[in-house]
Design a protein around this motif. Sequence first.
Motif, PDB file in Angstrom:
ATOM      1  N   ALA A 136      27.090  23.073 -92.945  1.00 39.62           N
ATOM      2  CA  ALA A 136      25.725  22.543 -93.025  1.00 39.62           C
ATOM      3  C   ALA A 136      25.731  21.079 -93.464  1.00 39.62           C
ATOM      4  CB  ALA A 136      24.892  23.389 -93.986  1.00 39.62           C
ATOM      5  N   LEU A 137      26.645  20.715 -94.361  1.00 41.84           N
ATOM      6  CA  LEU A 137      26.763  19.313 -94.777  1.00 41.84           C
ATOM      7  C   LEU A 137      27.156  18.429 -93.601  1.00 41.84           C
ATOM      8  CD1 LEU A 137      28.540  19.686 -98.218  1.00 41.84           C
ATOM      9  CD2 LEU A 137      26.265  18.714 -97.824  1.00 41.84           C
ATOM     10  N   VAL A 138      28.084  18.910 -92.805  1.00 41.82           N
ATOM     11  CA  VAL A 138      28.518  18.154 -91.626  1.00 41.82           C
ATOM     12  C   VAL A 138      27.361  18.017 -90.638  1.00 41.82           C
ATOM     13  CG1 VAL A 138      30.076  18.139 -89.631  1.00 41.82           C
ATOM     14  CG2 VAL A 138      30.947  18.789 -91.886  1.00 41.82           C
ATOM     15  N   GLU A 139      26.672  19.118 -90.366  1.00 44.72           N
ATOM     16  CA  GLU A 139      25.561  19.102 -89.412  1.00 44.72           C
ATOM     17  C   GLU A 139      24.434  18.183 -89.871  1.00 44.72           C
ATOM     18  OE1 GLU A 139      24.424  23.173 -88.675  1.00 44.72           O
ATOM     19  OE2 GLU A 139      26.495  23.693 -88.187  1.00 44.72           O
ATOM     20  N   ALA A 140      24.228  18.097 -91.181  1.00 45.85           N
ATOM     21  CA  ALA A 140      23.166  17.243 -91.717  1.00 45.85           C
ATOM     22  C   ALA A 140      23.580  15.768 -91.743  1.00 45.85           C
ATOM     23  CB  ALA A 140      22.794  17.693 -93.125  1.00 45.85           C
ATOM     24  N   GLY A 141      24.853  15.506 -91.439  1.00 43.36           N
ATOM     25  CA  GLY A 141      25.332  14.129 -91.416  1.00 43.36           C
ATOM     26  C   GLY A 141      25.688  13.586 -92.778  1.00 43.36           C
ATOM     27  N   ALA A 142      25.805  14.460 -93.774  1.00 41.87           N
ATOM     28  CA  ALA A 142      26.110  14.007 -95.134  1.00 41.87           C
ATOM     29  C   ALA A 142      27.605  13.748 -95.333  1.00 41.87           C
ATOM     30  CB  ALA A 142      25.629  15.022 -96.162  1.00 41.87           C
ATOM     31  N   MET A 192      28.976  13.303-102.980  1.00 43.01           N
ATOM     32  CA  MET A 192      28.390  11.961-103.016  1.00 43.01           C
ATOM     33  C   MET A 192      27.815  11.621-101.642  1.00 43.01           C
ATOM     34  SD  MET A 192      29.027  11.387-106.130  1.00 43.01           S
ATOM     35  CE  MET A 192      28.492   9.706-106.316  1.00 43.01           C
ATOM     36  N   THR A 193      26.534  11.258-101.636  1.00 47.30           N
ATOM     37  CA  THR A 193      25.896  10.841-100.388  1.00 47.30           C
ATOM     38  C   THR A 193      25.654   9.337-100.362  1.00 47.30           C
ATOM     39  OG1 THR A 193      23.664  11.170-101.240  1.00 47.30           O
ATOM     40  CG2 THR A 193      24.698  13.045-100.122  1.00 47.30           C
ATOM     41  N   GLY A 194      25.565   8.729-101.537  1.00 48.15           N
ATOM     42  CA  GLY A 194      25.267   7.308-101.625  1.00 48.15           C
ATOM     43  C   GLY A 194      23.775   7.049-101.552  1.00 48.15           C
ATOM     44  N   SER A 195      23.180   7.373-100.461  1.00 45.66           N
ATOM     45  CA  SER A 195      21.766   7.114-100.207  1.00 45.66           C
ATOM     46  C   SER A 195      20.876   8.195-100.823  1.00 45.66           C
ATOM     47  CB  SER A 195      21.538   7.056 -98.697  1.00 45.66           C
ATOM     48  OG  SER A 195      20.194   7.277 -98.366  1.00 45.66           O
ATOM     49  N   SER A 196      19.836   7.767-101.543  1.00 46.71           N
ATOM     50  CA  SER A 196      18.856   8.719-102.083  1.00 46.71           C
ATOM     51  C   SER A 196      18.157   9.466-100.955  1.00 46.71           C
ATOM     52  CB  SER A 196      17.821   7.982-102.936  1.00 46.71           C
ATOM     53  OG  SER A 196      18.398   7.497-104.116  1.00 46.71           O
ATOM     54  N   GLU A 197      17.816   8.746 -99.898  1.00 47.27           N
ATOM     55  CA  GLU A 197      17.147   9.370 -98.756  1.00 47.27           C
ATOM     56  C   GLU A 197      18.025  10.449 -98.127  1.00 47.27           C
ATOM     57  OE1 GLU A 197      15.530   8.246 -94.306  1.00 47.27           O
ATOM     58  OE2 GLU A 197      15.797   6.626 -95.749  1.00 47.27           O
ATOM     59  N   LEU A 198      19.311  10.156 -97.960  1.00 43.29           N
ATOM     60  CA  LEU A 198      20.227  11.134 -97.376  1.00 43.29           C
ATOM     61  C   LEU A 198      20.376  12.342 -98.289  1.00 43.29           C
ATOM     62  CD1 LEU A 198      22.151  11.989 -95.134  1.00 43.29           C
ATOM     63  CD2 LEU A 198      23.941  10.641 -96.267  1.00 43.29           C
ATOM     64  N   ALA A 199      20.440  12.131 -99.598  1.00 41.02           N
ATOM     65  CA  ALA A 199      20.555  13.253-100.532  1.00 41.02           C
ATOM     66  C   ALA A 199      19.342  14.172-100.426  1.00 41.02           C
ATOM     67  CB  ALA A 199      20.714  12.742-101.960  1.00 41.02           C
ATOM     68  N   VAL A 258      21.004  23.715-103.329  1.00 37.87           N
ATOM     69  CA  VAL A 258      21.702  22.506-103.768  1.00 37.87           C
ATOM     70  C   VAL A 258      20.662  21.577-104.379  1.00 37.87           C
ATOM     71  CG1 VAL A 258      21.530  21.398-101.495  1.00 37.87           C
ATOM     72  CG2 VAL A 258      23.301  20.672-103.091  1.00 37.87           C
ATOM     73  N   GLN A 259      21.055  20.880-105.432  1.00 31.99           N
ATOM     74  CA  GLN A 259      20.138  19.980-106.122  1.00 31.99           C
ATOM     75  C   GLN A 259      20.463  18.531-105.774  1.00 31.99           C
ATOM     76  OE1 GLN A 259      17.576  21.317-107.863  1.00 31.99           O
ATOM     77  NE2 GLN A 259      18.468  23.185-107.026  1.00 31.99           N
ATOM     78  N   PRO A 260      19.487  17.778-105.258  1.00 28.57           N
ATOM     79  CA  PRO A 260      19.724  16.359-105.005  1.00 28.57           C
ATOM     80  C   PRO A 260      19.544  15.572-106.301  1.00 28.57           C
ATOM     81  CG  PRO A 260      17.500  16.915-104.337  1.00 28.57           C
ATOM     82  CD  PRO A 260      18.152  18.194-104.811  1.00 28.57           C
ATOM     83  N   ILE A 261      20.433  14.641-106.546  1.00 27.81           N
ATOM     84  CA  ILE A 261      20.348  13.753-107.703  1.00 27.81           C
ATOM     85  C   ILE A 261      20.275  12.335-107.147  1.00 27.81           C
ATOM     86  CG2 ILE A 261      21.405  13.030-109.870  1.00 27.81           C
ATOM     87  CD1 ILE A 261      20.704  16.044-109.736  1.00 27.81           C
ATOM     88  N   ARG A 311      17.083  14.383 -97.894  1.00 30.14           N
ATOM     89  CA  ARG A 311      17.001  14.971 -96.544  1.00 30.14           C
ATOM     90  C   ARG A 311      18.020  16.112 -96.381  1.00 30.14           C
ATOM     91  NH1 ARG A 311      17.901  10.500 -93.501  1.00 30.14           N
ATOM     92  NH2 ARG A 311      20.050  11.079 -93.080  1.00 30.14           N
ATOM     93  N   THR A 312      19.224  15.901 -96.900  1.00 31.34           N
ATOM     94  CA  THR A 312      20.265  16.924 -96.782  1.00 31.34           C
ATOM     95  C   THR A 312      19.923  18.153 -97.610  1.00 31.34           C
ATOM     96  OG1 THR A 312      21.936  15.230 -96.367  1.00 31.34           O
ATOM     97  CG2 THR A 312      22.732  17.386 -97.053  1.00 31.34           C
ATOM     98  N   SER A 313      19.416  17.947 -98.830  1.00 30.72           N
ATOM     99  CA  SER A 313      19.061  19.103 -99.665  1.00 30.72           C
ATOM    100  C   SER A 313      17.955  19.919 -99.007  1.00 30.72           C
ATOM    101  CB  SER A 313      18.649  18.658-101.067  1.00 30.72           C
ATOM    102  OG  SER A 313      17.388  18.020-101.055  1.00 30.72           O
TER     103      SER A 313
END
Length: 75
Positions: free
Chosen positions: A62-68, A7-14, A28-31, A16-18
């Motif tokens: 990678a999730l940590v580095e992306a700030g997710a 769960m990222t919460g933000s569409s933008e973060l999802a 990874v698929q962003p939803i 950007r992270t993907s």
Amino acid sequence: SAVIPCMTGSSELALRTSQALGARGINVQPIFYPAVEEGKARLRFFVTAGHTEAQLTDAADALVEAGAVRMRGRQ
């Protein structure tokens, strides 16, 4: 295969992270909105027995580095 949500919460973060993970070869698929309500965006990982521990650790890092996400015990 198991579907593992992050769960990222933000569409933008999802999104950007993907993109950041994709650049590292991590599939990874962003939803995000409008597929889900704004504020409930997520990433979907499809994990199989064929993934190595090193691959899973790399994806987590990678999730940590992306700030997710933040890892427990890390600041």
